[in-house]
Design a protein around this motif. Structure first.
Motif, PDB file in Angstrom:
ATOM      1  N   THR A   1       0.875  -1.164   0.000  1.00 38.55           N
ATOM      2  CA  THR A   1       0.000   0.000   0.000  1.00 38.55           C
ATOM      3  C   THR A   1       0.913   1.215   0.000  1.00 38.55           C
ATOM      4  OG1 THR A   1      -1.728  -1.154   1.193  1.00 38.55           O
ATOM      5  CG2 THR A   1      -1.773   1.252   1.279  1.00 38.55           C
TER       6      THR A   1
ATOM      7  N   THR B   1      -0.214   4.744  -0.659  1.00 37.72           N
ATOM      8  CA  THR B   1      -0.772   5.990  -0.153  1.00 37.72           C
ATOM      9  C   THR B   1      -2.263   5.853   0.085  1.00 37.72           C
ATOM     10  OG1 THR B   1      -0.912   8.386  -0.506  1.00 37.72           O
ATOM     11  CG2 THR B   1      -1.281   6.998  -2.429  1.00 37.72           C
ATOM     12  N   THR B   2      -2.753   6.699   0.966  1.00 41.33           N
ATOM     13  CA  THR B   2      -4.194   6.830   1.157  1.00 41.33           C
ATOM     14  C   THR B   2      -4.654   8.218   0.717  1.00 41.33           C
ATOM     15  OG1 THR B   2      -3.867   7.531   3.450  1.00 41.33           O
ATOM     16  CG2 THR B   2      -4.281   5.174   3.074  1.00 41.33           C
TER      17      THR B   2
ATOM     18  N   ARG C   1      -6.816  10.924  -4.936  1.00 32.97           N
ATOM     19  CA  ARG C   1      -6.246  10.763  -6.284  1.00 32.97           C
ATOM     20  C   ARG C   1      -5.867  12.108  -6.911  1.00 32.97           C
ATOM     21  NH1 ARG C   1      -6.721   6.043  -9.955  1.00 32.97           N
ATOM     22  NH2 ARG C   1      -5.231   6.621 -11.539  1.00 32.97           N
TER      23      ARG C   1
ATOM     24  N   TRP D   1      -2.197  13.148  -6.510  1.00 31.30           N
ATOM     25  CA  TRP D   1      -1.149  12.319  -7.111  1.00 31.30           C
ATOM     26  C   TRP D   1      -0.444  13.070  -8.230  1.00 31.30           C
ATOM     27  CZ3 TRP D   1      -2.961   6.611  -8.059  1.00 31.30           C
ATOM     28  CH2 TRP D   1      -3.447   6.071  -6.857  1.00 31.30           C
TER      29      TRP D   1
ATOM     30  N   VAL E   1      -1.804   1.388 -12.114  1.00 29.65           N
ATOM     31  CA  VAL E   1      -2.163   1.753 -10.747  1.00 29.65           C
ATOM     32  C   VAL E   1      -2.614   0.472 -10.061  1.00 29.65           C
ATOM     33  CG1 VAL E   1      -3.720   3.103  -9.301  1.00 29.65           C
ATOM     34  CG2 VAL E   1      -2.862   4.073 -11.444  1.00 29.65           C
TER      35      VAL E   1
ATOM     36  N   LYS F   1      -4.035  -1.909  -6.666  1.00 30.46           N
ATOM     37  CA  LYS F   1      -5.079  -1.819  -5.650  1.00 30.46           C
ATOM     38  C   LYS F   1      -4.568  -1.141  -4.390  1.00 30.46           C
ATOM     39  CE  LYS F   1      -7.705  -5.782  -7.219  1.00 30.46           C
ATOM     40  NZ  LYS F   1      -8.213  -7.115  -6.894  1.00 30.46           N
TER      41      LYS F   1
ATOM     42  N   ASN G   1      -2.931   1.520  -4.325  1.00 32.49           N
ATOM     43  CA  ASN G   1      -2.724   2.928  -4.671  1.00 32.49           C
ATOM     44  C   ASN G   1      -1.263   3.269  -4.912  1.00 32.49           C
ATOM     45  OD1 ASN G   1      -5.443   3.611  -4.703  1.00 32.49           O
ATOM     46  ND2 ASN G   1      -5.465   4.038  -2.517  1.00 32.49           N
ATOM     47  N   CYS G   2      -0.625   2.449  -5.724  1.00 33.64           N
ATOM     48  CA  CYS G   2       0.749   2.672  -6.148  1.00 33.64           C
ATOM     49  C   CYS G   2       0.775   2.831  -7.663  1.00 33.64           C
ATOM     50  CB  CYS G   2       1.618   1.452  -5.837  1.00 33.64           C
ATOM     51  SG  CYS G   2       1.652   0.907  -4.127  1.00 33.64           S
ATOM     52  N   TYR G   3       1.808   3.484  -8.152  1.00 34.48           N
ATOM     53  CA  TYR G   3       2.153   3.355  -9.559  1.00 34.48           C
ATOM     54  C   TYR G   3       3.133   2.186  -9.598  1.00 34.48           C
ATOM     55  CZ  TYR G   3       0.263   7.966 -10.930  1.00 34.48           C
ATOM     56  OH  TYR G   3      -0.549   9.026 -11.219  1.00 34.48           O
TER      57      TYR G   3
ATOM     58  N   ASP H   1       5.253   5.504  -4.693  1.00 31.49           N
ATOM     59  CA  ASP H   1       4.215   6.318  -4.068  1.00 31.49           C
ATOM     60  C   ASP H   1       3.831   7.389  -5.086  1.00 31.49           C
ATOM     61  OD1 ASP H   1       2.949   8.528  -2.686  1.00 31.49           O
ATOM     62  OD2 ASP H   1       3.628   7.625  -0.816  1.00 31.49           O
TER      63      ASP H   1
ATOM     64  N   THR I   1       2.323  10.126  -4.789  1.00 32.26           N
ATOM     65  CA  THR I   1       2.289  11.516  -4.317  1.00 32.26           C
ATOM     66  C   THR I   1       3.657  12.172  -4.310  1.00 32.26           C
ATOM     67  OG1 THR I   1       2.530  10.885  -1.978  1.00 32.26           O
ATOM     68  CG2 THR I   1       0.284  11.057  -2.856  1.00 32.26           C
TER      69      THR I   1
END
Length: 96
Positions: A29, A31-32, A35, A38, A61, A63, A65-67, A84, A86
């Motif tokens: 995981t 990031t939270t 979107r 980003w 992307v 699940k 929330n990564c590239y 990440d 962000t």
């Protein structure tokens, strides 16, 4: 014992093992963050190239929330890398 009963006895424990192994097989995981915070994908691809990754055959992307990319590092080794989205930091990488 019938074949169907034998299969039922084997299938239940196997399903438990798959369920337990799934988190280990999943990516990290990253990031939270929302979107809209980003780095845009085109800018992220440019940053990844600046880091020395090349021959990117997959950019997606996850699940978590990564590239995530599949390609090669600057030394030509196969690379699977999670970033990440962000701040472009590497969260996890596997280099072969």
């Amino acid at each position: 014992m019938t074949l169907s009963r034998l299969l039922a006895r084997v299938a239940a424990p196997a399903a438990v093992l798959v369920a337990l192994a799934a988190p280990a097989l999943a990516g990290p995981t990253c990031t939270t963050a929302a979107r809209d915070t980003w780095i845009p994908e085109d800018q992220m691809k440019a940053k990844i190239a600046e880091m020395g990754f090349k021959d990117i055959r997959s950019f997606e992307v996850t699940k978590g929330n990564c590239y995530e990319i599949y390609g090669h590092d600057k030394d030509g080794r196969k690379a699977e890398v999670y970033f990440d989205p962000t701040d472009a930091r590497i969260v996890k990488q596997e280099i072969d």
